[in-house]
Design an enzyme around this catalytic site. Structure first.
Site, PDB file in Angstrom:
ATOM      1  N   SER A  22       0.837  -1.210   0.000  1.00 35.48           N
ATOM      2  CA  SER A  22       0.000   0.000   0.000  1.00 35.48           C
ATOM      3  C   SER A  22       0.865   1.250   0.000  1.00 35.48           C
ATOM      4  CB  SER A  22      -0.894  -0.002   1.238  1.00 35.48           C
ATOM      5  OG  SER A  22      -0.103  -0.098   2.406  1.00 35.48           O
ATOM      6  N   ASN A 109      -0.230  -2.102  13.731  1.00 33.24           N
ATOM      7  CA  ASN A 109      -1.684  -1.943  13.914  1.00 33.24           C
ATOM      8  C   ASN A 109      -2.046  -0.679  14.682  1.00 33.24           C
ATOM      9  OD1 ASN A 109      -1.630  -4.370  12.683  1.00 33.24           O
ATOM     10  ND2 ASN A 109      -2.449  -5.578  14.390  1.00 33.24           N
ATOM     11  N   THR A 154     -40.327  26.660  -5.680  1.00 31.94           N
ATOM     12  CA  THR A 154     -40.458  25.320  -5.095  1.00 31.94           C
ATOM     13  C   THR A 154     -40.819  24.428  -6.278  1.00 31.94           C
ATOM     14  OG1 THR A 154     -42.818  25.534  -4.646  1.00 31.94           O
ATOM     15  CG2 THR A 154     -41.350  26.235  -2.884  1.00 31.94           C
ATOM     16  N   HIS A 155     -40.417  23.208  -6.243  1.00 30.53           N
ATOM     17  CA  HIS A 155     -40.656  22.274  -7.368  1.00 30.53           C
ATOM     18  C   HIS A 155     -40.114  22.835  -8.683  1.00 30.53           C
ATOM     19  CE1 HIS A 155     -43.609  20.329  -4.632  1.00 30.53           C
ATOM     20  NE2 HIS A 155     -43.904  21.576  -4.327  1.00 30.53           N
ATOM     21  N   SER A 276     -16.865  25.184 -26.381  1.00 27.58           N
ATOM     22  CA  SER A 276     -17.063  23.903 -27.069  1.00 27.58           C
ATOM     23  C   SER A 276     -16.048  23.793 -28.188  1.00 27.58           C
ATOM     24  CB  SER A 276     -18.487  23.852 -27.627  1.00 27.58           C
ATOM     25  OG  SER A 276     -18.542  22.978 -28.737  1.00 27.58           O
ATOM     26  N   LYS A 282     -20.668  28.644 -27.746  1.00 32.51           N
ATOM     27  CA  LYS A 282     -20.952  28.090 -26.422  1.00 32.51           C
ATOM     28  C   LYS A 282     -20.136  28.687 -25.280  1.00 32.51           C
ATOM     29  CE  LYS A 282     -22.886  24.380 -25.731  1.00 32.51           C
ATOM     30  NZ  LYS A 282     -24.077  24.304 -24.910  1.00 32.51           N
ATOM     31  N   ASN A 284     -20.012  27.245 -21.339  1.00 36.57           N
ATOM     32  CA  ASN A 284     -20.598  26.191 -20.498  1.00 36.57           C
ATOM     33  C   ASN A 284     -20.132  26.274 -19.039  1.00 36.57           C
ATOM     34  OD1 ASN A 284     -21.868  25.054 -22.761  1.00 36.57           O
ATOM     35  ND2 ASN A 284     -20.057  23.829 -23.254  1.00 36.57           N
ATOM     36  N   GLU A 289     -20.623  21.720 -13.104  1.00 35.50           N
ATOM     37  CA  GLU A 289     -21.000  20.337 -13.432  1.00 35.50           C
ATOM     38  C   GLU A 289     -19.994  19.350 -12.851  1.00 35.50           C
ATOM     39  OE1 GLU A 289     -23.230  21.105 -17.676  1.00 35.50           O
ATOM     40  OE2 GLU A 289     -21.076  21.000 -17.636  1.00 35.50           O
ATOM     41  N   TYR A 316      -7.808  -5.992  14.573  1.00 37.92           N
ATOM     42  CA  TYR A 316      -7.295  -5.532  13.279  1.00 37.92           C
ATOM     43  C   TYR A 316      -7.468  -6.633  12.233  1.00 37.92           C
ATOM     44  CZ  TYR A 316      -4.314  -4.088   9.466  1.00 37.92           C
ATOM     45  OH  TYR A 316      -3.873  -3.751   8.220  1.00 37.92           O
ATOM     46  N   GLN A 321      -6.635  -1.936   5.476  1.00 40.19           N
ATOM     47  CA  GLN A 321      -5.685  -1.188   4.638  1.00 40.19           C
ATOM     48  C   GLN A 321      -6.437  -0.422   3.547  1.00 40.19           C
ATOM     49  OE1 GLN A 321      -1.732  -2.840   3.769  1.00 40.19           O
ATOM     50  NE2 GLN A 321      -2.367  -2.926   1.640  1.00 40.19           N
ATOM     51  N   LYS A 324      -7.563   3.871   3.552  1.00 38.67           N
ATOM     52  CA  LYS A 324      -6.884   5.133   3.243  1.00 38.67           C
ATOM     53  C   LYS A 324      -7.288   5.715   1.887  1.00 38.67           C
ATOM     54  CE  LYS A 324      -3.365   3.058   5.132  1.00 38.67           C
ATOM     55  NZ  LYS A 324      -4.234   2.250   6.023  1.00 38.67           N
TER      56      LYS A 324
HETATM   57  N1  ARG Z   1      -0.533  -1.307   5.782  1.00 37.48           N
HETATM   58  C1  ARG Z   1      -1.357  -1.781   6.870  1.00 37.48           C
HETATM   59  C2  ARG Z   1      -2.653  -0.956   6.903  1.00 37.48           C
HETATM   60  O1  ARG Z   1      -2.697   0.052   6.279  1.00 37.48           O
HETATM   61  C3  ARG Z   1      -0.611  -1.595   8.139  1.00 37.48           C
HETATM   62  C4  ARG Z   1      -0.872  -2.595   9.208  1.00 37.48           C
HETATM   63  C5  ARG Z   1      -0.475  -3.941   8.808  1.00 37.48           C
HETATM   64  N2  ARG Z   1      -0.642  -4.820   9.895  1.00 37.48           N
HETATM   65  C6  ARG Z   1      -0.568  -6.138   9.747  1.00 37.48           C
HETATM   66  N3  ARG Z   1      -0.752  -6.811  10.800  1.00 37.48           N
HETATM   67  N4  ARG Z   1      -0.356  -6.703   8.592  1.00 37.48           N
HETATM   68  O2  ARG Z   1      -3.595  -1.347   7.520  1.00 37.48           O
END
Ligand code: ARG
Length: 456
Positions: A22, A109, A154-155, A276, A282, A284, A289, A316, A321, A324
């Site tokens: 990650s 964790n 309204t509406h 456009s 145009k 816009n 939007e 946990y 993960q 995020k």
């Molecule tokens: N990259 C993990 C997360 O974002 C960190 C914690 C990983 N913990 C584990 N026991 N594998 O949640």
């Protein structure tokens, strides 16, 4: 270097390493992670696990690692599963095995959710300020156009005359409530999980509440199992941001309608509109939007995390993960939308003569006329029916209220007199709505004044 290995006969496959990594996303946590690790090195020194020299050496290396990351010079390898793994590997590279002591009594964790909470707290403060920027732009427009009256709807149908400023201030109130929700989301993040260990707590004798205050939290969490697995704070900010985007989207939609050729109440500045590639004439409202579209995206991020969390047992689980990406994406989407909205709202112009034209259509003061009849003792249902019939006769003749004469009124009913004609004027309709929250100029100015106090 892996953080484990003793009980494994083999390295993780390359594909699994790629799948489970990650770091491309959570490297954004680095500044908070470094701050936490520095606070932790102090905890370890106080516990006698690090000497003073070791602590200093580690802190210096942590700073150097952050600088490397900021300069984009960090060299991630496939086994750097996340930012925590990378920092520990790099620390050991820089200071030797003593760097590994930083993991004592701590787990990723409790670490990951601590850094994540710190990021959320900081972003909440930034977003609050940016909401204020949009609120100011709305209030400035309200002040600038305080005398422009428009048909309230309204509406999506003509309803009653209101001040344009009153309509703009309606959005200010939505955003004020959002600001409050963002503030509450910040508070929800301000509970420290660090010291929860992997789930059961830490054997180190630490004052977790003192550690919390040192890191900018209000207090430490009460339960280590909940501490490592609670993501309510992430859901809270996602809900606050979704609600905010719903309001930005409604504001955007209002502006799309007001700036349409058919309505023409506002004109967007050239610097905030698009043309456009094919149709040369145009202009816009793409910016509005896009905001409307991005609201869908942020709502999706909230639903995403709700779905990730809903089946997780204690404590946990690696599913977390996935927390995020939705939060980071929602934060970035909201911040860019707020910036764009501040620019667009700040530069648009109301068309006063078009507002006057629209005001003369739609029989907007029919309610005023019916209420006038009640002042003369007629019950409201009868007054409503009579005025409805009057409007119907005008529609048949193709006449607006602005073209009605005192004679037209008298001919229709003996209850209509000179005063009835005055009640058809949209200006008096607005001015007579003087009770709290009404559309009269005094009330709207009072609202503006109070709202300015809220943001000063
Ligand atoms: N990259 C993990 C997360 O974002 C960190 C914690 C990983 N913990 C584990 N026991 N594998 O949640």
């Amino acid at each position: 270097m892996k953080m484990w290995g003793g009980r494994f006969g083999k390295e993780a496959s390359e594909e699994f390493q790629v799948f489970s990594s990650s770091i491309s996303e959570d490297c954004r946590l680095a500044p908070y992670e470094i701050k936490c690790l520095k606070a932790w090195s102090e905890v370890l020194m106080e516990a006698g696990i690090l000497s003073q020299e070791e602590k200093l050496e580690i802190d210096e290396a942590l700073e150097a690692i952050l600088e490397e990351l900021k300069r984009g010079e960090a060299n991630f390898i496939p086994s750097d599963e996340d930012i925590h793994t990378y920092i520990e590997r790099r620390l050991i590279e820089l200071v030797g095995l003593v760097g590994g002591k930083i993991r004592t009594g701590r787990s990723r964790n409790d670490q990951v959710t601590t850094s994540f909470r710190m990021l959320v707290m900081e972003e909440c403060s930034g977003i609050e300020d940016e909401i204020v920027g949009v609120v100011r732009a709305l209030i400035t427009q309200a002040e600038k156009n305080i005398d422009i009256a428009i048909p309230g709807q309204t509406h999506l149908q003509p309803a009653q005359p209101v001040l344009a400023a009153h309509a703009l201030m309606a959005f200010v109130h939505m955003l004020e409530r959002d600001r409050n929700r963002v503030r509450l989301a910040r508070k929800s993040a301000a509970v420290l999980p660090l010291g929860s260990g992997a789930l059961a707590g830490t054997t180190l004798k630490i004052d977790r509440d003192a550690l919390a205050r040192k890191l900018g939290f209000e207090r430490a969490c009460e339960n280590s199992i909940d501490g490592v697995s609670d993501r309510d704070f992430a859901l809270d900010i996602l809900y606050a941001l979704s609600s905010l985007m719903v309001h930005l989207s409604r504001l955007a939609e209002q502006m799309v309608i007001w700036s349409s050729a058919e309505v023409g109440l506002v004109e967007l500045d050239d610097s905030w509109s698009s043309g456009s590639s094919l149709m040369p004439q145009k202009k816009n409202p793409d910016c509005f939007e896009l905001i409307r579209g991005k609201a869908g995206r942020v709502i999706g991020e909230l639903v995403c995390l709700l779905a990730v969390m809903k089946g997780l047992p204690l404590s946990y689980n690696r599913d977390m993960q996935e927390d995020k990406h939705p939060v980071f994406d929602a934060i970035d989407t909201v911040r860019s939308s707020l910036t764009a909205l501040k620019g667009t709202i700040g530069t648009l112009k109301f068309d006063e003569s078009r507002a006057k034209e629209l005001l003369s259509e739609g029989y907007l003061t029919a309610t005023d006329l019916a209420e006038y009849l009640t002042e003369k003792g007629i019950d409201f249902p009868s007054a409503h029916r009579l005025v409805g019939e009057f409007v119907s006769s005008l529609i048949a003749e193709g006449k607006n209220f602005s073209e009605v004469t005192a004679k037209d009124l008298r001919d229709f009913s003996g209850d209509f007199d000179e005063e009835a004609l005055r009640r058809l004027d949209p200006r008096q309709s607005i001015q007579r709505r003087k009770s709290k929250g009404g559309t009269s100029k005094e009330q709207v100015l009072h609202d503006i004044e109070e709202s300015l106090k809220n943001i000063s």
